[in-house]
Design a protein around this motif. Sequence first.
Motif, short mmCIF file in Angstrom:
data_model
loop_
_atom_site.label_atom_id
_atom_site.label_comp_id
_atom_site.label_asym_id
_atom_site.label_seq_id
_atom_site.Cartn_x
_atom_site.Cartn_y
_atom_site.Cartn_z
N ARG A 1 0.80 -1.21 0.00
CA ARG A 1 0.00 0.00 0.00
C ARG A 1 0.84 1.27 0.00
O ARG A 1 0.28 2.35 0.00
N THR A 2 2.15 1.13 0.00
CA THR A 2 3.00 2.31 0.11
C THR A 2 3.88 2.48 -1.12
O THR A 2 5.00 2.96 -1.02
N PHE A 3 3.35 2.11 -2.26
CA PHE A 3 4.13 2.18 -3.51
C PHE A 3 4.66 3.58 -3.74
O PHE A 3 5.77 3.76 -4.26
N SER A 4 3.89 4.58 -3.39
CA SER A 4 4.30 5.96 -3.64
C SER A 4 5.48 6.39 -2.78
O SER A 4 6.00 7.50 -2.96
N ASN A 5 5.93 5.55 -1.86
CA ASN A 5 7.12 5.85 -1.06
C ASN A 5 8.40 5.28 -1.65
O ASN A 5 9.48 5.48 -1.11
N TYR A 6 8.27 4.58 -2.78
CA TYR A 6 9.41 3.89 -3.36
C TYR A 6 9.91 4.57 -4.62
O TYR A 6 9.12 4.86 -5.54
N ALA A 7 11.21 4.79 -4.68
CA ALA A 7 11.83 5.09 -5.96
C ALA A 7 11.93 3.77 -6.73
O ALA A 7 12.15 2.71 -6.14
N MET A 8 11.78 3.84 -8.03
CA MET A 8 11.79 2.64 -8.86
C MET A 8 12.87 2.74 -9.92
O MET A 8 13.10 3.81 -10.48
N GLY A 9 13.48 1.62 -10.19
CA GLY A 9 14.52 1.58 -11.21
C GLY A 9 14.31 0.43 -12.17
O GLY A 9 13.66 -0.56 -11.84
N PRO B 1 9.87 8.69 -6.26
CA PRO B 1 8.58 8.23 -5.73
C PRO B 1 7.37 8.98 -6.28
O PRO B 1 6.33 8.37 -6.54
N SER B 2 7.50 10.27 -6.47
CA SER B 2 6.37 11.05 -6.98
C SER B 2 6.27 11.01 -8.49
O SER B 2 5.25 11.40 -9.07
N GLY B 3 7.33 10.56 -9.14
CA GLY B 3 7.38 10.55 -10.60
C GLY B 3 7.91 11.83 -11.20
O GLY B 3 8.03 11.95 -12.42
N GLY B 4 8.26 12.79 -10.36
CA GLY B 4 8.69 14.08 -10.86
C GLY B 4 10.12 14.12 -11.38
O GLY B 4 10.49 15.04 -12.12
N ILE B 5 10.91 13.14 -10.99
CA ILE B 5 12.31 13.10 -11.41
C ILE B 5 12.58 11.76 -12.10
O ILE B 5 12.22 10.70 -11.59
N THR B 6 13.18 11.83 -13.27
CA THR B 6 13.57 10.62 -14.00
C THR B 6 15.03 10.71 -14.38
O THR B 6 15.61 11.80 -14.46
N GLY C 1 13.75 6.12 -1.37
CA GLY C 1 14.96 6.39 -2.13
C GLY C 1 14.78 7.49 -3.15
O GLY C 1 13.72 8.11 -3.25
N SER C 2 15.83 7.70 -3.93
CA SER C 2 15.79 8.67 -5.01
C SER C 2 15.97 7.91 -6.32
O SER C 2 16.22 6.71 -6.32
N ALA C 3 15.84 8.60 -7.41
CA ALA C 3 16.00 7.98 -8.72
C ALA C 3 17.48 7.71 -8.96
O ALA C 3 18.17 8.47 -9.62
N SER C 4 17.95 6.60 -8.43
CA SER C 4 19.38 6.31 -8.45
C SER C 4 19.76 5.35 -9.58
O SER C 4 19.02 4.42 -9.87
N PRO C 5 20.94 5.56 -10.19
CA PRO C 5 21.44 4.64 -11.21
C PRO C 5 22.22 3.47 -10.62
O PRO C 5 22.73 2.62 -11.35
N ALA D 1 22.63 0.06 -8.60
CA ALA D 1 21.84 -1.12 -8.22
C ALA D 1 21.81 -1.34 -6.71
O ALA D 1 20.81 -1.77 -6.16
N ALA D 2 22.89 -1.02 -6.05
CA ALA D 2 22.97 -1.23 -4.60
C ALA D 2 21.97 -0.39 -3.82
O ALA D 2 21.70 -0.68 -2.65
N ALA D 3 21.43 0.64 -4.45
CA ALA D 3 20.46 1.50 -3.76
C ALA D 3 19.09 0.84 -3.65
O ALA D 3 18.24 1.31 -2.90
N TYR D 4 18.88 -0.23 -4.40
CA TYR D 4 17.57 -0.88 -4.45
C TYR D 4 17.59 -2.19 -3.67
O TYR D 4 18.43 -3.05 -3.92
N LYS D 5 16.60 -2.31 -2.79
CA LYS D 5 16.54 -3.51 -1.94
C LYS D 5 15.68 -4.60 -2.55
O LYS D 5 15.94 -5.78 -2.34
N TYR D 6 14.67 -4.23 -3.30
CA TYR D 6 13.71 -5.20 -3.79
C TYR D 6 13.80 -5.30 -5.31
O TYR D 6 13.91 -4.28 -6.01
N TRP D 7 13.73 -6.53 -5.81
CA TRP D 7 13.91 -6.80 -7.24
C TRP D 7 12.84 -7.77 -7.73
O TRP D 7 12.41 -8.67 -7.00
N GLY D 8 12.44 -7.57 -8.97
CA GLY D 8 11.55 -8.52 -9.61
C GLY D 8 12.33 -9.67 -10.22
O GLY D 8 13.57 -9.72 -10.14
N GLN D 9 11.60 -10.58 -10.85
CA GLN D 9 12.23 -11.79 -11.40
C GLN D 9 12.77 -11.57 -12.81
O GLN D 9 13.53 -12.40 -13.33
N GLY D 10 12.39 -10.49 -13.43
CA GLY D 10 12.90 -10.15 -14.76
C GLY D 10 11.98 -10.60 -15.87
O GLY D 10 11.19 -11.54 -15.73
#
Length: 124
Positions: free
Chosen positions: A27-35, A53-58, A102-106, A108-117
């Motif tokens: 329920r807190t997707f809007s708190n996550y930066a996504m990469g 998280p807000s989508g304002g920075i890419t 997080g922030s829109a980081s390039p 990989a170490a900044a991201y804790k959660y990953w999909g399966q690809g």
Amino acid sequence: QVQLVESGGGLVQAGGSLRLSCAASGRTFSNYAMGWFRQAPGKEREFVAAISPSGGITYYGDSVKGRFTVSRDNTKNIVYLQMNSLKAEDTAVYYCAAALFGSASPTAAAYKYWGQGTQVTVSS
């Protein structure tokens, strides 16, 4: 904690387009930066794009600037990667990743959660 599921990969001819989706649980997707990252066989993982998280920075990797667009819909818990003018060298497994507060980081170490690809194959 968030779980990520990518979709939208497939086989496309060079010059074509694909849109990848990454659906997030919780329920807190809007708190996550996504990469978005990708990894081709025998190569290191490569940064593709990120969004705040807000989508304002890419932020984009140099190899995809001007061709790929990252966006998100926080009401649907989805992040997208629109890929245009695809090239054979874009062939890879594409992963989405999430960083809480997080922030829109390039990096990989900044991201804790990953999909399966999801596999993207571009034929030349």
